[in-house]
Design a protein around this motif. Structure first.
Motif, PDB file in Angstrom:
ATOM      1  N   SER A  48       0.845  -0.909   0.008  1.00 15.15           N
ATOM      2  CA  SER A  48       0.213  -0.133   0.024  1.00 15.15           C
ATOM      3  C   SER A  48       0.992   1.523  -0.095  1.00 15.15           C
ATOM      4  O   SER A  48       1.683   1.216   0.087  1.00 15.15           O
ATOM      5  CB  SER A  48      -0.878  -0.004   1.266  1.00 15.15           C
ATOM      6  N   GLU A  49       0.547   2.236  -0.329  1.00 17.45           N
ATOM      7  CA  GLU A  49       1.237   4.065  -0.636  1.00 17.45           C
ATOM      8  C   GLU A  49       1.600   4.294   0.649  1.00 17.45           C
ATOM      9  O   GLU A  49       2.249   5.003   0.781  1.00 17.45           O
ATOM     10  CB  GLU A  49       0.247   4.522  -1.398  1.00 17.45           C
ATOM     11  N   SER A  50       0.593   3.955   1.371  1.00 14.67           N
ATOM     12  CA  SER A  50       0.791   4.493   3.560  1.00 14.67           C
ATOM     13  C   SER A  50       1.672   4.021   3.605  1.00 14.67           C
ATOM     14  O   SER A  50       2.514   4.268   4.708  1.00 14.67           O
ATOM     15  CB  SER A  50      -0.300   4.549   3.499  1.00 14.67           C
ATOM     16  N   GLU A  51       1.602   1.739   3.097  1.00 18.18           N
ATOM     17  CA  GLU A  51       2.455   1.604   3.892  1.00 18.18           C
ATOM     18  C   GLU A  51       3.717   1.625   3.549  1.00 18.18           C
ATOM     19  O   GLU A  51       4.752   1.683   4.483  1.00 18.18           O
ATOM     20  CB  GLU A  51       2.358   0.117   3.950  1.00 18.18           C
ATOM     21  N   ALA A  52       3.862   2.041   2.237  1.00 16.32           N
ATOM     22  CA  ALA A  52       5.167   2.544   1.420  1.00 16.32           C
ATOM     23  C   ALA A  52       6.234   3.908   2.383  1.00 16.32           C
ATOM     24  O   ALA A  52       6.780   4.199   2.493  1.00 16.32           O
ATOM     25  CB  ALA A  52       5.132   2.802   0.384  1.00 16.32           C
ATOM     26  N   ALA A  53       4.773   5.047   2.738  1.00 13.25           N
ATOM     27  CA  ALA A  53       4.856   6.151   2.960  1.00 13.25           C
ATOM     28  C   ALA A  53       5.522   6.200   4.156  1.00 13.25           C
ATOM     29  O   ALA A  53       6.600   6.901   5.688  1.00 13.25           O
ATOM     30  CB  ALA A  53       4.352   6.818   3.059  1.00 13.25           C
ATOM     31  N   ALA A  54       5.230   5.661   4.980  1.00 14.05           N
ATOM     32  CA  ALA A  54       5.039   4.758   6.705  1.00 14.05           C
ATOM     33  C   ALA A  54       6.936   4.517   6.766  1.00 14.05           C
ATOM     34  O   ALA A  54       7.105   4.800   7.559  1.00 14.05           O
ATOM     35  CB  ALA A  54       4.139   4.135   7.366  1.00 14.05           C
ATOM     36  N   PRO A  70      10.289  14.115   0.798  1.00 16.05           N
ATOM     37  CA  PRO A  70       9.183  13.947   1.100  1.00 16.05           C
ATOM     38  C   PRO A  70       7.512  13.000  -0.227  1.00 16.05           C
ATOM     39  O   PRO A  70       7.026  12.861  -0.404  1.00 16.05           O
ATOM     40  CB  PRO A  70       7.858  15.199   1.185  1.00 16.05           C
ATOM     41  N   ALA A  71       8.491  13.856  -1.593  1.00 18.52           N
ATOM     42  CA  ALA A  71       7.773  13.757  -2.743  1.00 18.52           C
ATOM     43  C   ALA A  71       8.170  12.324  -2.911  1.00 18.52           C
ATOM     44  O   ALA A  71       6.988  11.549  -3.691  1.00 18.52           O
ATOM     45  CB  ALA A  71       8.095  14.795  -3.819  1.00 18.52           C
ATOM     46  N   MET A  72       9.012  11.558  -2.902  1.00 21.75           N
ATOM     47  CA  MET A  72       9.997  10.733  -3.034  1.00 21.75           C
ATOM     48  C   MET A  72       9.246   9.798  -1.699  1.00 21.75           C
ATOM     49  O   MET A  72       9.681   8.795  -2.125  1.00 21.75           O
ATOM     50  CB  MET A  72      11.544  10.567  -3.117  1.00 21.75           C
ATOM     51  N   ALA A  73       8.435   9.932  -0.948  1.00 18.29           N
ATOM     52  CA  ALA A  73       8.647   8.733   0.222  1.00 18.29           C
ATOM     53  C   ALA A  73       8.172   7.695  -0.264  1.00 18.29           C
ATOM     54  O   ALA A  73       8.223   6.630   0.316  1.00 18.29           O
ATOM     55  CB  ALA A  73       7.375   9.535   1.331  1.00 18.29           C
ATOM     56  N   THR A  74       6.513   7.309  -1.452  1.00 19.81           N
ATOM     57  CA  THR A  74       6.161   6.462  -1.002  1.00 19.81           C
ATOM     58  C   THR A  74       6.956   5.599  -2.544  1.00 19.81           C
ATOM     59  O   THR A  74       7.396   4.296  -1.893  1.00 19.81           O
ATOM     60  CB  THR A  74       4.991   6.807  -2.554  1.00 19.81           C
ATOM     61  N   SER A  75       7.690   6.130  -2.908  1.00 22.32           N
ATOM     62  CA  SER A  75       8.582   5.142  -3.891  1.00 22.32           C
ATOM     63  C   SER A  75      10.362   4.595  -3.230  1.00 22.32           C
ATOM     64  O   SER A  75      10.597   3.951  -3.204  1.00 22.32           O
ATOM     65  CB  SER A  75       9.208   5.763  -5.677  1.00 22.32           C
ATOM     66  N   PHE A  76      10.579   5.290  -2.538  1.00 20.35           N
ATOM     67  CA  PHE A  76      11.314   5.289  -1.580  1.00 20.35           C
ATOM     68  C   PHE A  76      10.803   4.125  -0.751  1.00 20.35           C
ATOM     69  O   PHE A  76      12.047   3.229  -0.216  1.00 20.35           O
ATOM     70  CB  PHE A  76      12.211   6.467  -0.846  1.00 20.35           C
ATOM     71  N   GLY A  77      10.565   4.172  -0.205  1.00 17.35           N
ATOM     72  CA  GLY A  77       9.134   2.989   1.085  1.00 17.35           C
ATOM     73  C   GLY A  77       9.050   2.071   0.429  1.00 17.35           C
ATOM     74  O   GLY A  77       9.018   0.301   0.676  1.00 17.35           O
ATOM     75  N   SER A  78       8.672   2.059  -0.750  1.00 11.10           N
ATOM     76  CA  SER A  78       8.546   0.909  -1.403  1.00 11.10           C
ATOM     77  C   SER A  78       9.533   0.181  -1.427  1.00 11.10           C
ATOM     78  O   SER A  78       9.333  -0.870  -1.602  1.00 11.10           O
ATOM     79  CB  SER A  78       8.316   1.125  -3.337  1.00 11.10           C
ATOM     80  N   ALA A  79      10.924   0.678  -1.859  1.00 13.17           N
ATOM     81  CA  ALA A  79      12.206  -0.088  -2.562  1.00 13.17           C
ATOM     82  C   ALA A  79      12.729  -0.363  -1.107  1.00 13.17           C
ATOM     83  O   ALA A  79      12.937  -1.518  -0.880  1.00 13.17           O
ATOM     84  CB  ALA A  79      13.217   1.061  -2.961  1.00 13.17           C
ATOM     85  N   LEU A  80      12.484   0.152  -0.109  1.00 19.55           N
ATOM     86  CA  LEU A  80      12.728  -0.303   1.546  1.00 19.55           C
ATOM     87  C   LEU A  80      11.929  -1.140   1.729  1.00 19.55           C
ATOM     88  O   LEU A  80      12.808  -2.452   2.143  1.00 19.55           O
ATOM     89  CB  LEU A  80      12.390   0.828   2.011  1.00 19.55           C
ATOM     90  N   ILE A  81      10.952  -1.194   1.336  1.00 17.03           N
ATOM     91  CA  ILE A  81       9.471  -2.972   1.860  1.00 17.03           C
ATOM     92  C   ILE A  81      10.241  -3.985   1.301  1.00 17.03           C
ATOM     93  O   ILE A  81      10.730  -5.223   1.535  1.00 17.03           O
ATOM     94  CB  ILE A  81       8.339  -2.292   1.640  1.00 17.03           C
TER      95      ILE A  81
END
Length: 540
Positions: A173-179, A379-390
């Motif tokens: 989820s986008e919110s999980e990636a941002a988190a 902050p604009a990269m929160a979702t894509s960066f977080g997706s990579a971390l997940i």
């Protein structure tokens, strides 16, 4: 061992970002910031079908018309008209959340993502030739129904991910990636059991979700506190308010000149974007060059062909997005409080969170509270960066081994095959391993119908072949849990009799999830579930 490259892809309504992360490296993920026809941290989620060949995409899509916000067409439970803005369409010559003739949502998303896939494959050509494994980590809105997630999955496959572009496909989820991104950046500033809210101010919409941190190690586990909320007041409203103001002051000639000079792709808009990004609310006027047949006024300087924007103008352009985002944050904080949770951290993501003026306003809107306002870097990269971390965390668990072996014991519990003395639960190098085995439990009519089966562990990465032959005997084993077996609902007459005993066949299913750090054990007799327990595990 071959390296694994995680490709975090945030396909958004207005922009798309890509981040690369190597599993075998401690280096931070790499943000892609060079795109065809543009240098930016994200490219436009835009496509056109002007020519009969391959569609143009991103910054290269400048045809008439161009299509954007088409991600929304995958969610058939929501009408695109609910987010569409016809005035913005008219002013920018874009088709918002609309489909070209004969093309459905899955097709247009697939066509766009195919171009992203080709672009990514070209960037990773050297890694692919070296035999690196590729894992594509996409993110989707948490509020989407299952049908929209399914449509997204098929569009990704239609685009060639997993086939033309070999690799695994994962969705989060986008919110999980941002988190994940926020917690990565904040470290110990946000602790286990803290409640935090994410307000993602995107280009089209504003979305907000509240989470409680259940654990951070061995894996991040989040509990959603209240339902995700959103509204249509994304950063695009700043541009819309600006264009409305220009049309109001300069009439049809502005719109004609604006569209003739490439509209959103024009130098005029680039000037405004520079002013917008640098605006911090202080006094002063701002000027943009555009030739208009207008007399000298407080809004136009004909000698220099410059439009004049005041501080009040700029504040007005920002007001709707700021005010409606603040209302959404307040609403989520109140809902969390209703659910007996106190929001300790309000985390604001999306490109709008980079605005110095927006940050000042948000700080003034939450004065003297115990809640922290968090504006993460990029902050604009929160979702894509977080997706990579997940994705990197998931892939890394494929190389983990549990530091313990686990077993179950009861004096009347025997393997179905007498020659097999093993009663252990064996783990392998995987995120999740399911173990199933059948045992026989000898039950006397004088015994209670509820029995306690003991769950043991032993600190051996390699399981023993026989628990009873461990050095030091059973004293080396640590009792973790008592698994209560309830035979009340089991029809005992259906099971074989051996002298004074009933031979009850029990099926044990144990799932060892290294990512979650849990071992879940379920016991059933036929179609009757008899017991279940979960214990925490330790991995090496």
């Amino acid at each position: 061992m071959a390296n694994t490259i995680i490709v975090g892809i945030d396909f958004g309504m207005t922009f798309t970002g890509v981040v690369f992360a190597s599993v075998n490296s401690e280096q931070p993920p790499i943000i892609v910031n060079q795109w065809p026809d543009g240098l930016a941290s994200k490219t436009l989620s835009r496509i056109d079908y002007v020519d009969n060949g391959e569609p143009e995409w991103g910054f290269s899509a400048v045809g008439n018309p161009t299509y954007t916000w088409f991600k929304q067409t995958l969610d058939t439970s929501t009408s695109p008209g609910d987010i569409r803005d016809e005035e913005f369409e008219s002013l920018t010559n874009q088709e918002l959340a609309r489909l070209p003739p004969g093309i459905d949502g899955r097709r247009i998303v697939g066509d766009y993502l195919r171009q992203i896939g080709r672009f990514v494959a070209n960037l990773l050509e050297d890694e692919i030739q070296k035999g690196s494994r590729i894992q594509f980590q996409f993110s989707t809105p948490v509020v989407w129904p299952d049908s929209a997630h399914d449509a997204m999955w098929h569009a990704i496959r239609d685009a060639g991910f997993g086939t033309t572009f070999p690799g695994d496909i994962r969705l989060s989820s986008e919110s999980e990636a941002a988190a994940r991104y926020i917690l990565h950046k904040e470290g110990d500033n946000i602790k286990t059991n803290d409640v935090f809210c994410i307000c993602d101010i995107g280009g089209c919409t504003v979305d907000s979700t509240c989470y409680r941190i259940l654990s951070k190690q061995p894996a991040l586990r989040l509990e959603q506190i209240c339902q995700s909320r959103g509204n249509k007041s994304g950063a695009f409203t700043v541009d819309l308010k600006f264009l409305q103001c220009m049309c109001r002051r300069f009439g049809r000639q502005f719109k004609h000149k604006f569209l003739k000079s490439d509209g959103l792709n024009s130098a005029f808009v680039r000037q405004f974007n520079t002013i917008k990004e640098g605006f911090d609310g202080t006094e002063g006027e701002h000027r943009l060059v555009i030739e208009l047949e207008a007399e000298e006024s407080e809004f136009y300087d004909p000698d220099n062909s410059e439009i004049i924007l005041t501080r009040r103008d700029m504040k007005d352009f920002f007001s709707q997005t700021i005010n409606e985002s603040f209302s959404l944050m307040q609403e989520q904080r109140d809902r969390a409080k209703y659910n007996h949770a106190i929001v300790r951290h309000m985390c604001i993501t999306g490109g709008f969170a980079d605005s110095a003026y927006a940050r000042k306003r948000f700080h003034k809107m939450f004065p003297g509270t115990a809640m922290r306002l968090v504006f993460p870097a990029a902050p604009a990269m929160a979702t894509s960066f977080g997706s990579a971390l997940i994705g990197r965390q998931d892939a890394s668990f494929a190389n983990k081994r549990s530091a313990r072996s686990y077993g179950i014991y009861h004096k009347d519990l025997l393997p179905v095959h007498p020659n097999n003395k093993e009663r252990r639960i064996r783990e392998r190098n995987s995120m999740s391993v399911r173990y199933t085995k059948r045992f026989e439990l000898l039950h006397s009519s004088t015994d209670p119908l509820e029995k306690a089966i003991q769950v043991f562990s032993v600190d051996h990465a390699k399981p023993p072949t026989d628990w009873n032959k461990l050095s030091g005997g059973r004293s080396k084993m640590e009792k973790l849990e008592s698994l209560s077996i309830d035979l009340t609902a089991v029809p005992l007459n259906d099971h074989p009799q051996i002298g004074p005993f009933t031979q009850i066949l029990l099926d044990v299913e144990a799932t060892l999830n290294l990512k979650q750090g849990e071992l879940n054990i379920k016991v059933s007799a036929g179609n009757h579930r008899c017991g279940e327990c979960t214990v925490h595990t330790v991995w090496a």
